[in-house]
Write a protein that holds these residues in place. Sequence first.
Motif, mmCIF file in Angstrom:
data_model
loop_
_atom_site.group_PDB
_atom_site.id
_atom_site.type_symbol
_atom_site.label_atom_id
_atom_site.label_comp_id
_atom_site.label_asym_id
_atom_site.label_seq_id
_atom_site.Cartn_x
_atom_site.Cartn_y
_atom_site.Cartn_z
ATOM 1 N N LYS A 1 0.856 -1.180 0.000
ATOM 2 C CA LYS A 1 0.000 0.000 0.000
ATOM 3 C C LYS A 1 0.897 1.236 0.000
ATOM 4 O O LYS A 1 1.707 1.421 0.909
ATOM 5 N N LEU A 2 0.741 2.075 -1.029
ATOM 6 C CA LEU A 2 1.591 3.256 -1.202
ATOM 7 C C LEU A 2 0.714 4.492 -1.349
ATOM 8 O O LEU A 2 -0.063 4.597 -2.291
ATOM 9 N N MET A 3 0.825 5.414 -0.407
ATOM 10 C CA MET A 3 0.076 6.666 -0.484
ATOM 11 C C MET A 3 0.979 7.772 -1.027
ATOM 12 O O MET A 3 2.119 7.922 -0.603
ATOM 13 N N VAL A 4 0.446 8.543 -1.968
ATOM 14 C CA VAL A 4 1.195 9.617 -2.617
ATOM 15 C C VAL A 4 0.681 10.969 -2.144
ATOM 16 O O VAL A 4 -0.516 11.168 -1.953
ATOM 17 N N GLY A 5 1.606 11.915 -2.003
ATOM 18 C CA GLY A 5 1.227 13.245 -1.532
ATOM 19 C C GLY A 5 0.656 14.136 -2.609
ATOM 20 O O GLY A 5 1.090 15.277 -2.786
ATOM 21 N N GLY A 6 -0.324 13.641 -3.363
ATOM 22 C CA GLY A 6 -0.942 14.401 -4.457
ATOM 23 C C GLY A 6 -0.650 13.729 -5.779
ATOM 24 O O GLY A 6 0.197 14.164 -6.553
ATOM 25 N N ILE A 7 -1.353 12.659 -6.055
ATOM 26 C CA ILE A 7 -0.973 11.755 -7.137
ATOM 27 C C ILE A 7 -1.138 12.352 -8.531
ATOM 28 O O ILE A 7 -0.537 11.874 -9.494
ATOM 29 N N ASP A 8 -1.934 13.431 -8.667
ATOM 30 C CA ASP A 8 -2.125 14.018 -9.991
ATOM 31 C C ASP A 8 -1.128 15.128 -10.299
ATOM 32 O O ASP A 8 -1.166 15.724 -11.373
ATOM 33 N N LYS A 9 -0.230 15.418 -9.380
ATOM 34 C CA LYS A 9 0.773 16.451 -9.611
ATOM 35 C C LYS A 9 1.917 15.916 -10.468
ATOM 36 O O LYS A 9 2.319 14.762 -10.321
ATOM 37 N N GLN A 10 2.457 16.771 -11.323
ATOM 38 C CA GLN A 10 3.548 16.315 -12.177
ATOM 39 C C GLN A 10 4.746 15.833 -11.381
ATOM 40 O O GLN A 10 5.432 14.898 -11.796
ATOM 41 N N ILE A 11 5.017 16.461 -10.243
ATOM 42 C CA ILE A 11 6.181 16.039 -9.467
ATOM 43 C C ILE A 11 6.047 14.601 -8.978
ATOM 44 O O ILE A 11 7.049 13.956 -8.662
ATOM 45 N N TYR A 12 4.818 14.101 -8.918
ATOM 46 C CA TYR A 12 4.573 12.763 -8.410
ATOM 47 C C TYR A 12 4.065 11.790 -9.483
ATOM 48 O O TYR A 12 3.516 10.739 -9.161
ATOM 49 N N LEU A 13 4.253 12.122 -10.741
ATOM 50 C CA LEU A 13 3.687 11.293 -11.803
ATOM 51 C C LEU A 13 4.290 9.881 -11.913
ATOM 52 O O LEU A 13 3.618 8.971 -12.412
ATOM 53 N N PRO A 14 5.552 9.625 -11.498
ATOM 54 C CA PRO A 14 6.107 8.283 -11.698
ATOM 55 C C PRO A 14 5.336 7.144 -11.039
ATOM 56 O O PRO A 14 5.307 6.030 -11.578
ATOM 57 N N TYR A 15 4.698 7.397 -9.893
ATOM 58 C CA TYR A 15 4.010 6.314 -9.177
ATOM 59 C C TYR A 15 2.850 5.748 -10.010
ATOM 60 O O TYR A 15 2.711 4.532 -10.162
ATOM 61 N N GLN A 16 2.018 6.642 -10.553
ATOM 62 C CA GLN A 16 0.904 6.199 -11.376
ATOM 63 C C GLN A 16 1.375 5.721 -12.737
ATOM 64 O O GLN A 16 0.825 4.764 -13.299
ATOM 65 N N LEU A 17 2.414 6.363 -13.272
ATOM 66 C CA LEU A 17 2.949 5.950 -14.567
ATOM 67 C C LEU A 17 3.446 4.510 -14.513
ATOM 68 O O LEU A 17 3.200 3.720 -15.442
ATOM 69 N N ALA A 18 4.124 4.148 -13.439
ATOM 70 C CA ALA A 18 4.599 2.773 -13.277
ATOM 71 C C ALA A 18 3.434 1.790 -13.310
ATOM 72 O O ALA A 18 3.534 0.705 -13.901
ATOM 73 N N GLN A 19 2.314 2.183 -12.694
ATOM 74 C CA GLN A 19 1.120 1.333 -12.699
ATOM 75 C C GLN A 19 0.575 1.185 -14.115
ATOM 76 O O GLN A 19 0.279 0.079 -14.581
ATOM 77 N N ASN A 20 0.464 2.314 -14.814
ATOM 78 C CA ASN A 20 -0.133 2.299 -16.143
ATOM 79 C C ASN A 20 0.745 1.620 -17.178
ATOM 80 O O ASN A 20 0.239 1.112 -18.184
ATOM 81 N N LEU A 21 2.048 1.624 -16.951
ATOM 82 C CA LEU A 21 2.967 0.921 -17.853
ATOM 83 C C LEU A 21 3.037 -0.575 -17.543
ATOM 84 O O LEU A 21 3.689 -1.330 -18.262
ATOM 85 N N GLY A 22 2.385 -0.987 -16.476
ATOM 86 C CA GLY A 22 2.388 -2.401 -16.094
ATOM 87 C C GLY A 22 3.693 -2.859 -15.463
ATOM 88 O O GLY A 22 3.977 -4.059 -15.404
ATOM 89 N N LEU A 23 4.470 -1.917 -14.926
ATOM 90 C CA LEU A 23 5.798 -2.270 -14.427
ATOM 91 C C LEU A 23 5.777 -2.875 -13.025
ATOM 92 O O LEU A 23 6.626 -3.718 -12.701
ATOM 93 N N TYR A 24 4.833 -2.486 -12.196
ATOM 94 C CA TYR A 24 4.740 -3.167 -10.899
ATOM 95 C C TYR A 24 4.440 -4.648 -11.127
ATOM 96 O O TYR A 24 5.067 -5.519 -10.523
ATOM 97 N N LYS A 25 3.493 -4.902 -12.009
ATOM 98 C CA LYS A 25 3.131 -6.291 -12.321
ATOM 99 C C LYS A 25 4.307 -7.037 -12.922
ATOM 100 O O LYS A 25 4.577 -8.200 -12.570
ATOM 101 N N LYS A 26 5.027 -6.378 -13.823
ATOM 102 C CA LYS A 26 6.179 -7.017 -14.476
ATOM 103 C C LYS A 26 7.208 -7.475 -13.458
ATOM 104 O O LYS A 26 7.801 -8.558 -13.599
ATOM 105 N N TYR A 27 7.434 -6.664 -12.440
ATOM 106 C CA TYR A 27 8.471 -7.001 -11.464
ATOM 107 C C TYR A 27 7.932 -7.753 -10.254
ATOM 108 O O TYR A 27 8.648 -7.942 -9.263
ATOM 109 N N GLY A 28 6.674 -8.174 -10.325
ATOM 110 C CA GLY A 28 6.159 -9.116 -9.341
ATOM 111 C C GLY A 28 5.646 -8.548 -8.043
ATOM 112 O O GLY A 28 5.762 -9.179 -6.988
ATOM 113 N N VAL A 29 5.037 -7.355 -8.104
ATOM 114 C CA VAL A 29 4.467 -6.778 -6.895
ATOM 115 C C VAL A 29 3.152 -6.087 -7.241
ATOM 116 O O VAL A 29 3.017 -5.480 -8.298
#
Length: 359
Positions: A39-67
């Motif tokens: 469980k990962l909480m982001v300090g404002g997930i729609d802000k550009q400074i925090y875009l990598p967390y959601q981008l990783a999800q949308n690129l399927g990279l968490y799934k790729k690396y087994g988490v």
Amino acid sequence: MLKRTLTASIVTVLALGAATACSSNSGSSVSSGSTPTVKLMVGGIDKQIYLPYQLAQNLGLYKKYGVKVELSTEQNGGVGAEEAMASGQVDMAGAWYNHTIEFQAKGKAVEDVVQLSGAPGEREMCTKKSGVKSAADFKGKTLGVTDLGSGTDTLTQFMAAEKGVKAGQFHRLAVGAGSTAVAALQNGKADCVMTTQPTVAAIQKKGVGTSAVDLATTDGAKAALGGAFPGASVLARTDWVNAHKDTVQKVVDALVATMHWIDTHSAADIAGKLPSSFVQNQLVTKADYVSALNEDKGQFLPDGIMPAGGPKTALATERLVGNVTSSVDLGKTFTNEFAVAANKKEGFTTTTTPAGSDG
């Protein structure tokens, strides 16, 4: 503490399920079959400074690396991401590195396991009438920050002190972000506000303010703060990290791969992989978002490595504004162990000079 007040678009994002609400009794990674859940909480997930967390999800990279990563976001007026992590409500926080220093000063062991940016990603946006061209002009001004006690508040006080302007010589006002920050400039409540994209683009488009200080890129942070300032990162309690090292490595693997993807793709490519409500809403068009990301993309580090000098810069800001008065062991506030392993696994060439144990 860094309080990221959210724009109205987050309501839409949450309604659509782009960010999964966190459980209040989560304190550790649990298994879904053989796949760990974090469980990962982001300090404002729609802000550009925090875009990598959601981008990783949308690129399927968490799934790729087994988490399996369940993303959530700070709610306006609610508990901050770093506090939710420290209290065990979530496992990890997407927040600024400097919180690890503040936690250590309070006797709590929290560490940064992967560094996503070398700059705060902020800009000091000022009205023309204010006459502010740099922090040297802060005297007598009302300066908007996300929240009193937030990271933007700390940076505002630090920049003023660096230019010889004392805290009592200007007024700090909590203005949030998004439409409330824009309104503070429009209505004359604030002379300047420190904020991020896409709010910066909205302020520029409406013609109510321009950028007086660049803290949005690594080069800008070095010029304004005297060194790289580690911004977006992944924070976790040290005891949790030690008990879940394999899981932490999977999360870092996914995010390092994401940072490499960001480095090798255009702003338009990145925007195309994010939820539509992030890049096009009542504040900005998609073209605005892409233009803003082009301008500030330099804040992102390509390899997830904590940059040399970054922890020292963060500690200097905390000391100057009085947030930290005790001794701090910077080597316990971050680790490059997981990022180094992630880059090695994929054969990525690292370009960031890593910080040593003294920061």
